[in-house]
Design a protein around this motif. Structure first.
Motif, short mmCIF file in Angstrom:
data_model
loop_
_atom_site.label_atom_id
_atom_site.label_comp_id
_atom_site.label_asym_id
_atom_site.label_seq_id
_atom_site.Cartn_x
_atom_site.Cartn_y
_atom_site.Cartn_z
N UNK A 586 0.83 -1.20 0.00
CA UNK A 586 0.00 0.00 0.00
C UNK A 586 0.87 1.25 0.00
N UNK A 587 0.21 2.38 -0.04
CA UNK A 587 0.90 3.66 -0.01
C UNK A 587 1.83 3.72 1.20
N UNK A 588 3.06 4.15 0.97
CA UNK A 588 4.06 4.19 2.03
C UNK A 588 4.90 2.94 2.10
N UNK A 589 4.49 1.89 1.40
CA UNK A 589 5.24 0.65 1.46
C UNK A 589 6.06 0.35 0.23
N UNK A 590 5.69 0.96 -0.90
CA UNK A 590 6.41 0.64 -2.14
C UNK A 590 7.31 1.78 -2.61
N UNK A 591 7.13 2.97 -2.06
CA UNK A 591 7.98 4.09 -2.47
C UNK A 591 9.37 3.92 -1.88
N UNK A 613 2.47 -10.27 -6.86
CA UNK A 613 2.65 -8.99 -6.18
C UNK A 613 1.50 -8.05 -6.55
N UNK A 614 0.97 -7.40 -5.53
CA UNK A 614 -0.05 -6.37 -5.74
C UNK A 614 0.42 -5.05 -5.18
N UNK A 615 0.06 -3.95 -5.83
CA UNK A 615 0.42 -2.61 -5.37
C UNK A 615 -0.80 -1.71 -5.52
N UNK A 616 -1.11 -0.97 -4.49
CA UNK A 616 -2.23 -0.02 -4.50
C UNK A 616 -1.66 1.39 -4.60
#
Length: 913
Positions: A586-591, A613-616
């Motif tokens: 989620x936001x904050x985890x992939x940046x 893998x999923x990204x929101x």
């Protein structure tokens, strides 16, 4: 008395440098010439054999004057001094006494051989004989010598070489040290736009200006005299604008009247009206080449764009000064002509498409149409909407049909409205009002459609469920029906959830992806028994269309509601049931942190050989609160935080990408001072509890995941219950309920079994393409590939020539040249596939997307072309014999272009098919 030559300081210096070393101490130099420079040049210091010698020049007209000047010099410098007196003047040599001559160098007046001096200054062995008679040129070369001296040429100093050096030194046009100067009209006109060069040219003596003008006319063409006359008149910067204006005036219907007005603008710079035509032609040629450079893009293109716009805007200003603007309204190059055509188009937008399309053709024919790309595209978008309004009212037969139609067609109408709503950069009030009225008509039709959809949605919602979707793809089934098939046979899809992405955003994002990097695909079975051609998938959001229920249901694979913890647990559980491990960011985890584009943890998971893998990504949904800073309606990959990096990382890992939303949104296009609609039971911006009123619909059933399974939702796009924002969701409009589901594979990867390439042509409705854009018909429906039986597409439904009918494609693959070339290509495709691809291209006017070319081959053979890019590359090897570009990828890999005439020449002997 014959005219005596003139000598300036430089000529005297060269003479002294030659004579003083062998002067035997004599300090008087008699020169057979008159002084050509001013008084400030009479005293100078000269280095002779390493010694600084003071020199004084005096101009005398009598023997007595010379004698007195010599006596004063001796008195001032002393008999042992080393100061040199140079005497110029008009005294004949036979009037000088021997007592005076006895003190002079060589005991006689010395001649100033300017030709010899120039030869010496250039280090040449001899001089072009034509230069000996051109005193203006010799004097100018002596006067203009650079501080570092003229370049050494050796051999013969030619006239052209000397003039190139003089031109560079005097005007800054070129380099004095260059062996050659690439002089043409472009160079000359570009030079005229700077302030320094034309000013320096204007300051030259008349003989030198005339000589340079004559030579430049020979070197660059007949436009040079007029251009240089403008420079001499202090109007060099207006040379190119005046040339553009002259071209417009000479080509207008009232050329005689316009020519008279032009004469007042050119003034004395125009030698005759006969000079106007070549001057205008040269200026037009320069601007046409600059326009081509601007259209090519890049840094050089941006510079050319700025130059063209500045020149032509200035031309329009001059036209207005001379009251020429009304006469030049139809010009194809002036900005005023473009604006006239734009207003003419605006006048057609209230009617039927025919007049609007004609007006658009005229606008696109203007030479600035591409440079004013945004304005032209906005006008094209307006005409698209006129065509859409002229189509039959869209049907709403079911919820599933409606959301698919919205993704393919009506969502593009929403995109077009957003583009028009931005307004045109010209800030033309008439055009703005025309766009405003058109937007109003489109919104009225969209509301009618949304109202009908809301009624069908209400009936469908009462019973729809995962067990009985009634022909619709439910958002909670997207993972099972779309993502899971991509994960078969070891596939590792990246599931990218763009929160709030509506259909208009999705189609715009997909159009912006580089086809050299990504190929869009869709399940081949969508053609199946339904008779539908393969196309993009659209799911139905959970109700209300808010993140808590729709996104949770999407990521859990079942009806659910909750936050990020629920989504992560549900996503992992879904894939665990299918014996695959999965992780959701989620936001904050992939940046990435400082120094990282993306988080190392995400990159590690993407590199994993088995992990799903999923990204929101929340950029779009976040923009609904305060709007985008750019104010633009269109979304590109770079507009969405980290999307480009995520796609690059997926491509680097060889992963297919599933681009999906959780719900759509509507934008607020109402007045800024409009407040929320008063209502009871408000739960969100677009939904509440209570009895439905105008613009609302009551929804109840198993898909309603809030308020006990019964809500009231707004279907009108201008209805909201909370404070103003840039956009909203939660309601029951098509834009909010439709969930785009788009799939892509890296273009260098194989298309998964059961999937097929989706040609870009098949994603665009006819009203969007229209009749004045490159029309590339959709490719025939491909054969279903997967675990089921292969089914050939019915021939009567094909849009392209059919096998066995003597097509040019078939003639090509039967030709001797093709058979020979085929032997040199490893694993060439079947002749039937090549012929079908060629015929598809020919039927489409020579242009199709790579996916459409591959699909045409697939339809003819029943064999899936699972890598369109590779298929096209092989076609290039087969067809481009000896490097002739019969077939090539153009437009950054988006389009395959077939040259029909070259195809005939290379393979069928040039005879028509």
């Amino acid at each position: 008395m014959p005219t005596r030559p003139a000598a300036g300081r430089r000529a005297i210096e060269v003479l002294l440098e030659t004579e003083l070393p062998r002067a035997e101490g004599r300090r008087l130099v008699l020169v057979d010439a008159v002084w050509a420079d001013g008084d400030e040049q009479r005293d100078f210091t000269l280095q002779v054999d390493g010694t600084a010698r003071r020199v004084h020049v005096t101009d005398q007209d009598s023997p007595l004057g010379i004698t007195e000047a010599w006596q004063r010099h001796l008195a001032d410098t002393g008999s042992d001094g080393d100061g040199v007196l140079v005497v110029t003047g008009r005294v004949p040599a036979d009037q000088l006494g021997w007592d005076l001559r006895g003190h002079a160098v060589r005991r006689r007046p010395l001649a100033v051989d300017r030709a010899g001096i120039v030869t010496q200054l250039f280090g040449a062995e001899s001089l072009d004989t034509r230069m000996v008679r051109e005193e203006w040129l010799l004097d100018a070369l002596l006067d203009a010598e650079p501080s570092g001296g003229w370049p050494r040429v050796g051999g013969v100093l030619t006239r052209d070489r000397a003039l190139r050096a003089l031109l560079a030194a005097r005007t800054g046009l070129g380099d004095t040290g260059a062996d050659s100067l690439d002089l043409d009209a472009d160079t000359l006109f570009d030079w005229s736009r700077g302030p320094a060069g034309p000013r320096r040219f204007a300051e030259l003596a008349e003989p030198e200006r005339a000589g340079l003008t004559e030579w430049l006319a020979q070197a660059t063409g007949p436009a040079a005299p007029t251009l240089l006359a403008l420079a001499a008149d202090g109007r060099g910067a207006d040379a190119l604008p005046l040339g553009a204006l002259a071209a417009a005036a000479l080509g207008c219907p009232a050329a005689a009247d316009a020519g008279f007005a032009l004469g007042t603008l050119f003034g004395s710079a125009l030698g005759s009206f006969d000079a106007l035509t070549p001057f205008a032609a040269a200026a037009t040629g320069v601007l046409t080449r600059w326009i081509a450079q601007a259209e090519a893009g890049g840094p050089a293109g941006a510079d050319a764009h700025a130059r063209v716009v500045a020149v032509l805007e200035r031309a329009d200003q001059l036209a207005d000064t001379a009251r020429l603007t009304p006469l030049l309204a139809e010009d194809r190059m002036l900005p005023s002509g473009y604006r006239t055509r734009l207003r003419a188009l605006a006048a057609t937008l209230d009617g039927r498409p025919g007049a609007a399309q004609d007006a658009l053709r005229r606008l696109a024919d203007h030479q600035l149409a591409t440079l004013y790309g945004e304005s032209t595209e906005r006008a094209r978008t307006a005409v698209r909407l006129v065509r859409w309004l002229d189509t039959p009212a869209p049907e709403v037969s079911s919820v599933g049909q409606a959301v698919r139609q919205h993704l393919r067609s009506t969502g593009r109408a929403d995109l077009a409205v957003g583009i028009l709503a931005e307004g045109d950069s010209s800030r033309d009030g008439t055009l703005g009002e025309a766009y405003h009225r058109l937007i109003g008509r489109v919104r009225d039709r969209r509301r009618e459609l949304d109202e009908r959809f809301a009624q069908v949605l209400a009936t469908w919602t009462e019973a729809a469920s995962q067990q009985a979707p009634n022909g619709a793809l439910l958002i909670e089934d997207v993972l099972a029906e779309v993502a899971a098939p991509l994960a078969r046979d070891g596939g590792r899809p990246l599931v990218l959830v763009l929160d709030g992405m509506s259909a208009d955003v999705a189609v715009d994002l997909a159009a912006g992806l580089d086809p050299r990097a990504w190929t869009e695909i869709c399940p081949a079975g969508t053609a199946g028994t339904t008779g539908r051609r393969p196309g993009r998938l659209a799911a139905v959001a959970m109700l209300p269309t808010v993140t808590r229920v729709s996104r949770a249901s999407l990521l859990c694979g079942t009806a659910a509601d909750g936050g990020q913890d629920v989504e992560r647990a549900g996503f992992t559980a879904f894939w665990k049931k299918r014996r695959r491990s999965a992780v959701l960011f989620h936001k904050g985890g992939y940046e990435g942190t400082a120094g990282h584009r993306l988080a190392p943890a995400l990159l590690e998971e993407l590199a994993h050989e088995d992990r799903i893998v999923g990204v929101v990504v929340n950029t779009i949904d976040d923009a609904l609160a305060d709007g985008r800073e750019s104010g633009r309606a269109r979304w590109r990959t770079g507009d969405i935080a980290k999307l480009a990096d995520l796609l690059d990382a997926a491509r680097g890992s060889g992963r297919p990408v599933l681009l999906v939303s959780d719900h759509g949104h509507v934008l607020d296009r109402g007045p800024r001072d409009a407040g929320p609609s008063p209502a009871d039971g408000v739960q969100g911006a677009r939904w509440r509890t209570g009895t439905a009123g105008p613009g609302e619909v009551a929804l109840a059933g198993p898909r309603v995941r809030a308020a006990g399974g019964r809500i009231t939702a707004a279907w009108r796009d201008d209805l909201r219950y909370t404070a103003r924002q840039a956009g909203y969701h939660g309601g029951a409009s098509l834009a909010e309920v439709t969930v785009p589901v788009l799939a892509f594979v890296p273009s260098d990867s194989r298309i998964p079994a059961g999937w097929t390439a989706l040609p870009a042509e098949d994603t665009v409705p006819d009203w969007w393409r229209g009749g004045i854009e490159p029309v590339t018909e959709g490719a025939p429906a491909p054969v279903t590939q997967g675990r089921g039986r292969k089914q050939a597409a019915p021939q009567e439904e094909s849009l392209f020539p059919q096998p066995g009918r003597g097509t040019l494609g078939e003639e090509t693959v039967r030709s001797t040249a093709y058979r020979s070339q085929r032997d040199f290509v490893r694993l060439p495709p079947a002749d039937t596939a090549v012929a079908a691809a060629l015929d598809a291209l020919l039927a489409a006017g020579g242009k199709l997307s790579p996916a459409a070319v591959a699909t045409a081959a697939q339809a003819a053979t029943g064999k899936s072309q699972r890598n369109p890019e590779r298929f096209v590359t092989v076609l290039e090897r087969l067809l481009n014999i000896d490097g002739y570009p019969v077939l090539q990828l153009v437009e950054s890999g988006r389009t395959v272009h077939l040259d029909k005439e070259l195809l005939r020449q290379q393979f069928t002997g040039g005879t028509p098919a």
